[in-house]
Scaffold this motif. Structure first.
Motif, short mmCIF file in Angstrom:
data_model
loop_
_atom_site.label_atom_id
_atom_site.label_comp_id
_atom_site.label_asym_id
_atom_site.label_seq_id
_atom_site.Cartn_x
_atom_site.Cartn_y
_atom_site.Cartn_z
N SER A 4 0.84 -1.19 0.00
CA SER A 4 0.00 0.00 0.00
C SER A 4 0.87 1.24 0.00
O SER A 4 2.07 1.17 0.28
CB SER A 4 -0.91 0.01 1.22
N THR A 5 0.26 2.37 -0.33
CA THR A 5 1.03 3.62 -0.39
C THR A 5 1.39 4.12 1.00
O THR A 5 2.12 5.10 1.12
CB THR A 5 0.22 4.69 -1.12
N THR A 21 -0.02 8.26 1.11
CA THR A 21 -1.48 8.23 1.12
C THR A 21 -2.05 9.56 1.56
O THR A 21 -2.94 10.12 0.91
CB THR A 21 -1.96 7.13 2.09
N THR A 24 -1.37 12.33 -1.11
CA THR A 24 -2.23 12.25 -2.28
C THR A 24 -3.66 12.61 -1.93
O THR A 24 -4.35 13.26 -2.71
CB THR A 24 -2.21 10.83 -2.89
N THR A 96 -5.38 7.55 -12.00
CA THR A 96 -4.32 6.56 -12.26
C THR A 96 -3.82 6.67 -13.69
O THR A 96 -2.84 6.00 -14.03
CB THR A 96 -4.82 5.13 -12.01
N TYR A 101 1.33 8.55 -10.31
CA TYR A 101 0.27 8.62 -9.31
C TYR A 101 -0.11 7.23 -8.81
O TYR A 101 -0.25 6.29 -9.59
CB TYR A 101 -0.94 9.29 -9.95
N GLU A 102 -0.26 7.10 -7.50
CA GLU A 102 -0.79 5.85 -6.94
C GLU A 102 -2.05 6.18 -6.16
O GLU A 102 -2.02 7.06 -5.31
CB GLU A 102 0.23 5.18 -6.03
N THR A 173 -2.88 -1.91 -9.10
CA THR A 173 -1.48 -1.46 -9.11
C THR A 173 -0.53 -2.63 -9.04
O THR A 173 0.53 -2.63 -9.67
CB THR A 173 -1.21 -0.52 -7.92
N ASN A 192 -4.01 -1.17 -17.58
CA ASN A 192 -4.28 0.13 -16.98
C ASN A 192 -5.65 0.64 -17.39
O ASN A 192 -6.41 1.18 -16.59
CB ASN A 192 -3.19 1.12 -17.40
#
Lengths: 229, 91
Positions: A4-5, A21, A24, A96, A101-102, A173, A192
Motif C-alpha cells: 500500500s502507499t 497516502t 495524495t 491513475t 500517481y498511486e 497497481t 491500466n
C-alpha cells in the motif's frame, strides 16, 4: 514491491510521518475543492450556461437519479454524503492515468476511513428518519433471535466495503507492477485501461452500497432489501 | 528443513491454493448471475436499467469473495507476519 502507499514515507518529523497516502489525499481534496469553487463561481440560470456548469449539472442530476432509483424517496437529503463519496473515489481512481500517481484508495487506511463514514452515516440517517426506538427496533427484525446476526451483519458490511475497494485498487497497481516485469511493452497499458474501468465501477458500487445500506436502515425503501449481503 | 524454509514453502503454496480455489466459486457464481441477467434482459428489455444496476451490485458482492482471497494471498506473499517474525529472530 509494496502493498500500500502507506509504506512510502515522504517526510518524517519525530514520530509524525507524512506518507504518500495522506499527501495524495490532500492533493485530491485540494483538486476537488478548487474544482468545485471554480465551477460554482458564476452559476446562472439563463438558457446559455457555461460548460463547467453543465458538467456539474450532469454529475449532480446523475447522482440524484441513481440515489432515487435505489429506493430512497428524497434523494436530496443524501446527495451530499453519497455524492461526495462517489466523487472522491472516482477522482482518486481515475487519476491513475498519470504515470507516477498511486491511488490513495489502494491503501487499507483510506478505504477503512470511508467505510467507517458509511458505518456512522447509516444510523445517523436512520435515526433522523424513524427515531432512535424505531432504528433500534430494526435490529430485532424479523424476531429477537436475529439480534446478534443483525449486529454482525452491520459490522461485516463495513469490513466488506473497506476490503472490497482496497482489494480492487490494490490488485490493479499490483498486477501493473508484475506485468511491467513480465511483459513491459503494450500489455500493461491495456491492464491500466481495465483498471480505469474497475475504478469507476468500484466508485459506483461503493456509493450504491452506501445508499442501499442507508435505505435498508431508514426503511424508506421498497425493492432493495434482497441486496444486503 | 528449518523454520524459514518451511514458512516460505507453506506461504507460497498456500498463496497459490488460496487464489486458485478461491476464484472457483465466485467464477461460477458470476457466470450464473450474468446468465440469468441476460435471460431477464431478453425477456424484459424495458427493465434493463434496473437489471443492469442490480447485476453490477450483485457482481461486486460475488467478486468481493475472490478479492478477499486475493488480499489473503497477497498478504502471504508480500507482507507475511510469520515470515517477518522469523526474519526478525534470525537477525
Amino acid at each position: 514491491m509494496h502493498l500500500s502507499t502507506d509504506e512510502i514515507i515522504l517526510l518524517q518529523y519525530g514520530a509524525i510521518k507524512l506518507n504518500a497516502t495522506i499527501a495524495t489525499t490532500w492533493l485530491l481534496m485540494i483538486l476537488l475543492v478548487a474544482g468545485a469553487k471554480h465551477v460554482t463561481r458564476n452559476l446562472g440560470n439563463e438558457v446559455r450556461i457555461t460548460r463547467w456548469q453543465s458538467l456539474l449539472e450532469i454529475i449532480v442530476i446523475g447522482i440524484r437519479n441513481q440515489i432515487g432509483e435505489v429506493g430512497l424517496r428524497q434523494p436530496e437529503k443524501y446527495l451530499g454524503f453519497v455524492g461526495t463519496l462517489f466523487l472522491f473515489i472516482a477522482t482518486a481512481n481515475l487519476l491513475t492515468v498519470f504515470p507516477v500517481y498511486e491511488p490513495p484508495t489502494g491503501s487499507l487506511s483510506t478505504t477503512t476511513a470511508l467505510a467507517l463514514l458509511v458505518f456512522v452515516a447509516v444510523p445517523f440517517y436512520a435515526i433522523r428518519e424513524r427515531g432512535l426506538p424505531g432504528y433500534l427496533k430494526t435490529f430485532a427484525e424479523p424476531t429477537l433471535i436475529m439480534l446478534p446476526f443483525n449486529i454482525i451483519s452491520e459490522l461485516s458490511h463495513t469490513l466488506a466495503l473497506a476490503v472490497r475497494l482496497f482489494g480492487n485498487m490494490m490488485s490493479g497497481t499490483m498486477i501493473l507492477a508484475i506485468l511491467l516485469i513480465v511483459t513491459p511493452f503494450i500489455f500493461p497499458m491495456l491492464m491500466n485501461m481495465l483498471g480505469l474501468l474497475t475504478g469507476m465501477v468500484q466508485a459506483y458500487i461503493f456509493s450504491v452500497l452506501a445508499t442501499v445500506f442507508i435505505a435498508a436502515a431508514s426503511g424508506t425503501s421498497d425493492t432493495i432489501n434482497e441486496d444486503r449481503g | 528443513m528449518d523454520n524459514t524454509t518451511l514458512i516460505a514453502a507453506a506461504s507460497i503454496i498456500t498463496a497459490g491454493l488460496t487464489i486458485g480455489l478461491g476464484v472457483l466459486g465466485p467464477g461460477m457464481g458470476q457466470g450464473r448471475a450474468v446468465a440469468s441477467a441476460l435471460l431477464a434482459l431478453a425477456q424484459q428489455p424495458d427493465a434493463s436499467s434496473t437489471i443492469t444496476r442490480t447485476l453490477f451490485v450483485g457482481l461486486a458482492m460475488i467478486e468481493s469473495m475472490a478479492i478477499y482471497c486475493f488480499v489473503v494471498s497477497m498478504i502471504l506473499l508480500f507482507a507475511n507476519p510469520f515470515w517477518n517474525h522469523v526474519i526478525a529472530q534470525v537477525k
